[in-house]
Design a protein around this motif. Sequence first.
Motif, mmCIF file in Angstrom:
data_model
loop_
_atom_site.group_PDB
_atom_site.id
_atom_site.type_symbol
_atom_site.label_atom_id
_atom_site.label_comp_id
_atom_site.label_asym_id
_atom_site.label_seq_id
_atom_site.Cartn_x
_atom_site.Cartn_y
_atom_site.Cartn_z
ATOM 1 N N VAL A 1 3.758 55.204 23.259
ATOM 2 C CA VAL A 1 4.245 54.644 24.366
ATOM 3 C C VAL A 1 4.935 53.410 24.134
ATOM 4 O O VAL A 1 6.087 53.242 24.552
ATOM 5 N N ALA A 2 4.337 52.766 23.246
ATOM 6 C CA ALA A 2 4.890 51.383 22.927
ATOM 7 C C ALA A 2 6.285 51.496 22.315
ATOM 8 O O ALA A 2 7.345 51.136 22.517
ATOM 9 N N PHE A 3 6.261 52.335 21.353
ATOM 10 C CA PHE A 3 7.463 52.741 20.419
ATOM 11 C C PHE A 3 8.678 53.403 21.190
ATOM 12 O O PHE A 3 9.562 53.125 21.032
ATOM 13 N N THR A 4 8.253 54.568 22.231
ATOM 14 C CA THR A 4 9.106 54.984 22.893
ATOM 15 C C THR A 4 9.953 54.373 23.462
ATOM 16 O O THR A 4 11.140 54.177 23.731
ATOM 17 N N GLY B 1 18.492 60.127 21.549
ATOM 18 C CA GLY B 1 18.674 59.210 22.234
ATOM 19 C C GLY B 1 20.224 58.533 21.790
ATOM 20 O O GLY B 1 20.947 58.061 22.991
ATOM 21 N N THR B 2 20.743 58.613 20.867
ATOM 22 C CA THR B 2 22.034 58.055 20.437
ATOM 23 C C THR B 2 22.949 58.895 21.158
ATOM 24 O O THR B 2 24.073 58.522 21.880
ATOM 25 N N LEU B 3 22.656 60.222 20.914
ATOM 26 C CA LEU B 3 23.925 61.379 22.072
ATOM 27 C C LEU B 3 23.901 60.769 23.301
ATOM 28 O O LEU B 3 24.716 60.794 23.945
ATOM 29 N N LEU B 4 22.484 60.965 23.952
ATOM 30 C CA LEU B 4 22.388 60.473 25.515
ATOM 31 C C LEU B 4 22.987 59.094 25.881
ATOM 32 O O LEU B 4 23.354 59.005 26.957
ATOM 33 N N PRO C 1 16.324 56.867 30.334
ATOM 34 C CA PRO C 1 15.009 57.313 30.377
ATOM 35 C C PRO C 1 14.698 58.794 31.165
ATOM 36 O O PRO C 1 14.069 59.589 30.611
ATOM 37 N N VAL C 2 15.372 59.049 32.270
ATOM 38 C CA VAL C 2 15.423 60.143 33.028
ATOM 39 C C VAL C 2 15.756 61.366 32.149
ATOM 40 O O VAL C 2 15.072 62.408 32.324
ATOM 41 N N LEU C 3 16.845 61.201 31.462
ATOM 42 C CA LEU C 3 17.397 62.495 30.713
ATOM 43 C C LEU C 3 16.762 62.465 29.328
ATOM 44 O O LEU C 3 16.451 63.755 28.743
#
Length: 226
Positions: free
Chosen positions: A60-63, A150-153, A168-170
Motif C-alpha cells: 500500500v505504501a509503495f503503490t 503507470g507510465t503509459l497511463l 489512480p482510478v485507471l
Amino acid sequence: MIRSLYIAAKDLKAEFRTKQMFNSMLIFSLIVLVVFSISFGDFLGDSSKVEKLAPGVLWVAFTFAGMLGLSRTFVMESENGCLEALKLCPVDRSTIYTGKVFSNLVIVFLMEIVTLPFFVVLFNYSLDSGTLLLLGLVLLLGTLGFIVVGTLLSALTLSTRTRELLLPVLLLPVLLPVLIPGVEATAGVLAGNGLSGISSELRLLAVYDLIFFAISHLVFEYVISD
C-alpha cells in the motif's frame, strides 16, 4: 536503447537536482508505515498476525507513493513546453516511453530501498542478507509492472484537467494482477520461504511485466499523439 538511457539520464538529473518527487514519495510512504504501525501496535508482538498484515501495508505504501511520482512523469515537459520538442526528437516515440520507464523505475526503486529499513524496524523484522535479496527481487519485479503500466497511463491522462485523480482510478484495477502475487510473494519471503516457495508468484510478475511492456511499447505512439 542508448537513446532511452539518455532520456532517462535527463529525467534523473532534473529530478535529483531538486528531489521534489523523490522526497514527496519517501515522506508519503514513511507516513503510511508509521500510521499502520501505530494502528497495529497491539499486534506487533504476534508474529503470525504481523506476517499477514505487514506485506499488504508495505505494498500500500509503495503503490500510493509511486502514484505521486507517476502523475508527474510528463508534467515537467508539459509545463515547460518541452513535450513538443521531445516528440520532435529524431527517435521512435517508444524510445521516449522506455526512457521514462527507466527513470521512473530508478526513482521508485530507490524510494523503496530507503523505506525498507524503516519497515523492518517498525514491524519488528529481522532479515538476513538472503531474505533481503529475495525481497529485493520481488519488489523489483512488482515495481517494474507498476511502472510499465503507470507510465503509459500517465501519458494517457496528461491532457486531462483531473489527471491526479484519474490516474489512480485507471491504474489500480490494471495493477491487481501485480499487487496480488506481489503481496503473496512478499508474505512468503517474510515468512522465510525460499526461492522455490515463491516461484509461481515470481513467474506471474515476470509474465505481467513482459506482456504489458510489449503492449505499452506498441501503443505509446498513439497515446502521446496530438
